[in-house]
Write an enzyme that holds these catalytic residues in place. Structure first.
Site, PDB file in Angstrom:
ATOM      1  N   HIS A 218       0.840  -1.186   0.000  1.00  0.00           N
ATOM      2  CA  HIS A 218       0.000   0.000   0.000  1.00  0.00           C
ATOM      3  C   HIS A 218       0.875   1.236   0.000  1.00  0.00           C
ATOM      4  O   HIS A 218       2.030   1.195   0.431  1.00  0.00           O
ATOM      5  CB  HIS A 218      -0.919   0.020   1.229  1.00  0.00           C
ATOM      6  CG  HIS A 218      -2.085  -0.909   1.092  1.00  0.00           C
ATOM      7  ND1 HIS A 218      -3.055  -0.743   0.135  1.00  0.00           N
ATOM      8  CD2 HIS A 218      -2.424  -2.020   1.770  1.00  0.00           C
ATOM      9  CE1 HIS A 218      -3.955  -1.713   0.249  1.00  0.00           C
ATOM     10  NE2 HIS A 218      -3.584  -2.502   1.228  1.00  0.00           N
ATOM     11  N   LYS A 656     -15.489   3.866   5.313  1.00  0.00           N
ATOM     12  CA  LYS A 656     -15.665   4.852   4.240  1.00  0.00           C
ATOM     13  C   LYS A 656     -17.129   4.905   3.804  1.00  0.00           C
ATOM     14  O   LYS A 656     -17.659   5.959   3.451  1.00  0.00           O
ATOM     15  CB  LYS A 656     -14.772   4.492   3.060  1.00  0.00           C
ATOM     16  CG  LYS A 656     -14.934   5.393   1.845  1.00  0.00           C
ATOM     17  CD  LYS A 656     -13.948   5.020   0.774  1.00  0.00           C
ATOM     18  CE  LYS A 656     -14.247   5.769  -0.514  1.00  0.00           C
ATOM     19  NZ  LYS A 656     -15.426   5.247  -1.218  1.00  0.00           N
TER      20      LYS A 656
END
Length: 998
Positions: A218, A656
């Site tokens: 990431h 999210k």
């Protein structure tokens, strides 16, 4: 004023009392007839954790850390001044303002002075200043690594002064296997419970538990591998300076070594000229294994074994695997078009190559250790007789080892031949790996691809040594190799494959249309399940695999099917799970089983990848138990999984989608319900936790409390979790720190097996549902319904720029044309973290924790005091709130956001909500200032790092402003290149400074 004095003042202002004891550390239960309870260990010692876990630096114990930071900063300043006096002066000025702000946080003038300095800086100097601050923060991190190791040594020395039931190599702290075992045994012996009963129960749990840490690539790890190695060397060099036996010459040389390393770093171009490829990201993951875990894992297992002998009177099984590792790097194709079937094959081949070279190096050493030429077991003699043409006639161990070395060389040669078809990959691999010693006779040897092929002769040698009186020899390097093989296998880490559910639907839709039976995509769920079950039960394939490229399928479908064909050609132990992202239905799972069957991967053949649905959104988590109930009701499916099921739950995407509180509660209930369904069908369920480094993405900076705070009956000795970004370096960047991390995971899962969880009362559940609904509605109203939110987000953060920077191989969005909804959770969180607003971690929380009546307020306080899960959730949010910085985030708005009423009003509203959230949390905690163990993160760590991070934030806002006002036609102008590079360095610097950035 001197750095150390200023920081001491700042720390003094920030100091608070620590409160790090777990709230659910009482009442363990085990055994059918007698209760075992856990009482806090009177010898409890605070575990040595990162600086971010401390309330404030200790004036005595942490003085060496402050000394190291001051020394490293002075060395850096000297290097920069020689190279560029102007950059040095600007750096010194910015840092002075940062120190003044840390000392007097209520004084607005230091911040305004930084803003004025930023406006006057030219592009070239901006890049130099950003590089200096980023390097300084990495030096702080290196000093902290050294200090953590120093603290571990000090802690062990101090504990030697206490008497304890157990001694041993592991630290006597609560979050260590030694501390956990010692406390349970001692307190229950005092209650008259049988010593043997206690030890047997603990031992059985320990040897049966399974912990797997999955490495993922990431953009939160923004440092390059070569740079990371230099910072690790700095930490090691600082440790050398602690030696009391250094003479003056050695001390001077060590200081010169430090200056040399810093000068090299200053001269290194840390800016990537291109995005890293998935192969390069995978090589970075392998580097952690090669440089740290290859030594740390057997070292830790050896200590754990010694601890078990001392504390439990039992040895660990020789092939015991307390912790394993997996990987997504090179297998995660969800939204990443760069991960092709060819890339995945190349990554797995590279991992096999590296494993073979590592084991070859071990066997070279073992060959030198075993020149024994007499007294062999019958099995050993028989094994040696199967090996012909060996120069080692009398030394049978060497004869066997020599044959294994030949086979490993053949493995290496075959892997290199496969990789040689890609010149760029081969050059990269050869540049990054050491050469192996020349071994003759390998040409006719058989390669080793399965771990059992190496394990069987190793075990025969071990048994022979033990049987013939060479126990001490057997327990040396040979045991370490056996343990490495048990944990890493012949592929280092099994690679998970991840793909989006719609890709499989598209593939099956193309196939059903080709077969003339209709459109799979248009069928309802019942029709899909009927088709899938019929085909899975049948014998014939859907089509001839050799015709795949001639069936008229579109490119995307062919790529999906080619992935399955490639997987079928690999050794099964090279692969882990097949994870289905955005899984919503039972047919999503059966679809992957059918596509595997099409290419010969079936449960009966024992080569089928376990299929793992990933439930990510609020709706998907809510429906997850129903999906699993449907699957478990299908007899064909139950037979295929052999009573074991893995389910992945997504922390970052759910947060999210619905906001932090709603996501937390949905995850809690979803796991509870899925565990109940699994129990009903007698299925052993393992939850795979997809967490990031930040709170906004499900991260918890305290590993031990994180494990203990999971819902009841959802771990049961089985724990699989992702390790992401900079957290990999933080937790495994050094051998001793890696051992400590492994110890924490092992002891946490062990303790969770004994702990009596607090079951939430019915009224608590009702209250939590109200909190979830209200917070989700407030979060979604801002994110989805407020028309000015998207332009505000894109203007007030570096979100737009993140996609164009060379940070990771994966695009920032699943759909390049999509909006916020298609933005990945990582850049979503990363963008807000950069501005120090951390909106993704707290938006909606204030509304949810602000009830309208006294009864609800009283109940929330009761839940906080009595329900460990809720307390941990609130404390984590408290921690992230304590890291927000009003003034810094407001400056981004002032510099970057259009002067439109709707955008300005939205910014005012967001800051108002932040204030309300702070008040709401304080009300729940019944406190006047932030409390809880996690709020410590802002104390010692932020106080030390803030003087470096604040100037980067201010300059970053100025850089974004200039870049956004530049004409697009001057794409390659020198000024724009300098500003873009300075922006990238600023993003890297903030990420390294905050440590858990995304």
């Amino acid at each position: 004023m001197k750095f150390l004095i200023l920081l001491s003042c700042a720390v003094a202002l920030e100091g608070l009392n620590s409160n790090s004891t777990s709230t659910n550390a009482s009442a363990f239960v085990i055994a059918p007839q007698q209760k075992l309870i856990y009482v806090n260990n009177p010898l409890h010692a605070v575990s040595v954790e990162p600086l971010s876990q401390l309330t404030a630096p200790d004036e005595i114990n942490d003085a060496p850390l402050m000394r190291d930071i001051e020394m490293l900063n002075n060395m850096l300043a000297e290097v920069v001044e020689r190279d560029n006096p102007v950059v040095h002066d600007l750096y010194t000025r910015f840092r002075r303002h940062g120190l003044n702000r840390a000392t007097n946080p209520d004084d607005p003038e230091p911040l305004q002075q930084m803003i004025r300095c930023a406006k006057d800086i030219n592009p070239e100097n901006a890049l130099g200043v950003m590089r200096t601050f980023a390097l300084a923060l990495n030096l702080v991190n290196a000093a902290e690594v050294c200090h953590r190791l120093r603290g571990l040594r000090r802690s062990d020395a101090e504990l030697d002064a206490f008497e304890s039931i157990s001694t041993g190599p592991l630290p006597l702290v609560e979050d260590s296997a030694r501390g956990t075992i010692d406390a349970i045994v001692r307190e229950n012996k005092a209650r008259g419970v049988s010593d043997e009963q206690i030890k047997e129960a603990i031992y059985e749990k320990l040897v049966c538990q399974r912990v797997e840490l999955v490495l993922t690539a990431h953009p939160t790890e923004v440092n390059r591998r070569t740079v990371l190695r230099k910072y690790r060397k700095i930490a090691e060099t600082l440790a050398t300076l602690d030696r009391l036996d250094l003479n003056p010459f050695e001390r001077r040389q060590t200081l010169i070594d430090l200056r040399r390393l810093i000068a090299t770093l200053w001269g290194t171009n840390e800016i990537r000229s291109a995005k890293p490829t998935p192969q390069q990201e995978a090589a970075g993951g392998i580097a952690i294994i090669e440089s740290v875990l290859w030594d740390a894992v057997p070292a830790y297992v050896r200590k754990l074994d010694a601890q078990c002998q001392l504390s439990l009177d039992r040895c660990l099984p020789l092939n015991s695997v307390p912790v394993k590792f997996g990987s997504w790097i090179g297998g995660d194709r969800d939204g990443n078009p760069n991960v092709t079937p060819e890339v995945t094959h190349e990554v797995i081949t590279h991992q096999r190559l590296r494993a073979a070279k590592l084991f070859l190096s071990d066997l070279n050493e073992l060959y030198n250790e075993l020149p024994i030429c007499g007294r062999f077991s019958p099995n050993m003699t028989q094994l040696a007789e199967t090996i012909q043409d060996s120069p080692d006639r009398m030394e049978l161990y060497r004869r066997v080892i020599g044959n294994l070395r030949q086979r490993l060389v053949k493995t290496i040669k075959e892997c290199e031949d496969i990789l040689s078809t890609n010149a760029a990959s081969m050059n990269y691999i050869m540049a990054e790996t050491a050469t192996y010693k020349r071994v003759s006779g390998w040409e006719t040897a058989e390669p080793i691809y399965k771990a059992t092929e190496l394990m069987e002769p190793l075990l025969i040698m071990h048994d022979s040594l033990v049987q013939t009186g060479f126990e001490l020899v057997a327990d040396g390097l040979l045991v370490d190799i056996i343990r490495r093989l048990s944990i890493f296998g012949m592929t280092l880490v099994p690679l998970d494959i991840r793909e989006e559910s719609t890709k499989h639907k598209m593939a099956l839709d193309a196939i059903t249309k080709y077969l003339g039976v209709g459109s799979y995509a248009e069928w309802n769920e019942t029709a899909k399940l009927q088709f899938l079950q019929a085909e899975l039960a049948g014998k014939r394939p859907l089509f001839r695999t050799t015709d795949l490229n001639n069936l008229g399928f579109d490119e995307s479908v062919v790529k999906t099917l080619e992935t399955f064909r490639m997987l079928s050609s690999l050794e099964h132990e090279s692969l882990g799970a097949y994870v289905i992202s955005q899984a919503q239905t039972a047919s999503d799972v059966l679809a992957v089983m059918l596509l595997q069957k099409q290419f010969g991967m079936e449960a009966e053949k024992k080569n089928m990848l376990r299929v793992v649905p990933l439930f990510e959104t609020l709706d998907d988590l809510t429906n997850a138990s129903s999906v699993m109930n449907t699957l478990f009701s299908i007899s064909l499916y139950i037979r295929a999984i052999n009573g074991k099921q893995e389910v992945m739950v997504g922390y970052s995407d759910s947060a999210k989608d619905a906001g932090r509180l709603a996501a937390c509660w949905s995850l809690y209930e979803s796991q509870e319900k899925m565990a109940e369904v699994a129990k009903k069908f007698n299925v052993e369920i393992t939850f795979f936790h997809g967490k990031g480094g930040t709170v906004g993405r499900g991260g918890n900076p305290a590993l031990y409390r994180a494990v203990l705070s999971h819902p009841p009956n959802t771990i049961n000795g089985r724990f699989r979790v992702t390790e992401q970004g900079e957290m990999i370096t933080q937790n495994f960047g050094d051998i001793q720190i890696a051992e400590r991390t492994l110890d924490i995971y092992t002891s946490a899962v062990l303790r969770e097996s004994f702990i009596h969880h607090i079951e939430p009362a019915k009224e608590w559940r009702s209250q939590m549902q109200r909190v979830s609904d209200v917070s989700c509605a407030d979060y979604r109203h801002i994110i989805r319904d407020e028309p000015s939110f998207v332009p505000y987000f894109r203007q007030a953060t570096p979100e737009l720029e993140l996609g164009s920077l060379n940070i990771g191989s994966r695009p920032a969005k699943r759909n390049p044309k999509g909006g916020i909804e298609s933005l990945r959770a990582i850049p979503w969180t990363f963008a807000w973290t950069q501005t120090r607003l951390h909106l993704s971690a707290w938006l909606g929380v204030g509304e949810g924790l602000s009830p309208k009546n006294d009864a609800d307020r009283k109940m929330l306080a009761e839940m906080y005091n009595q329900w460990p899960w809720f307390r941990e959730t609130v404390d984590l949010i408290t921690m992230i709130l304590s890291k927000t910085d009003f003034s810094i985030s407001k400056n981004y708005e002032d510099q970057l956001v259009e002067r439109r009423d709707d955008l300005i009003n939205l910014g005012i509203n967001v800051r108002r909500k932040l204030e309300e959230t702070r008040r709401a949390v304080l009300s729940v905690q019944r406190s006047k200032s932030f409390t809880g163990p996690h709020v410590q993160i802002v104390r010692a760590s932020s106080t030390i790092r803030a003087p470096y991070i604040d100037p980067i934030n201010i300059v970053q806002a100025e850089l974004l402003k200039r870049l956004r006002t530049m004409d697009d036609s001057i794409e390659k102008s020198e000024e724009k290149i300098l500003l873009s590079n300075a922006l990238l360095v600023s993003i890297n610097g903030i990420a390294q400074g905050l440590r858990n950035s995304g």
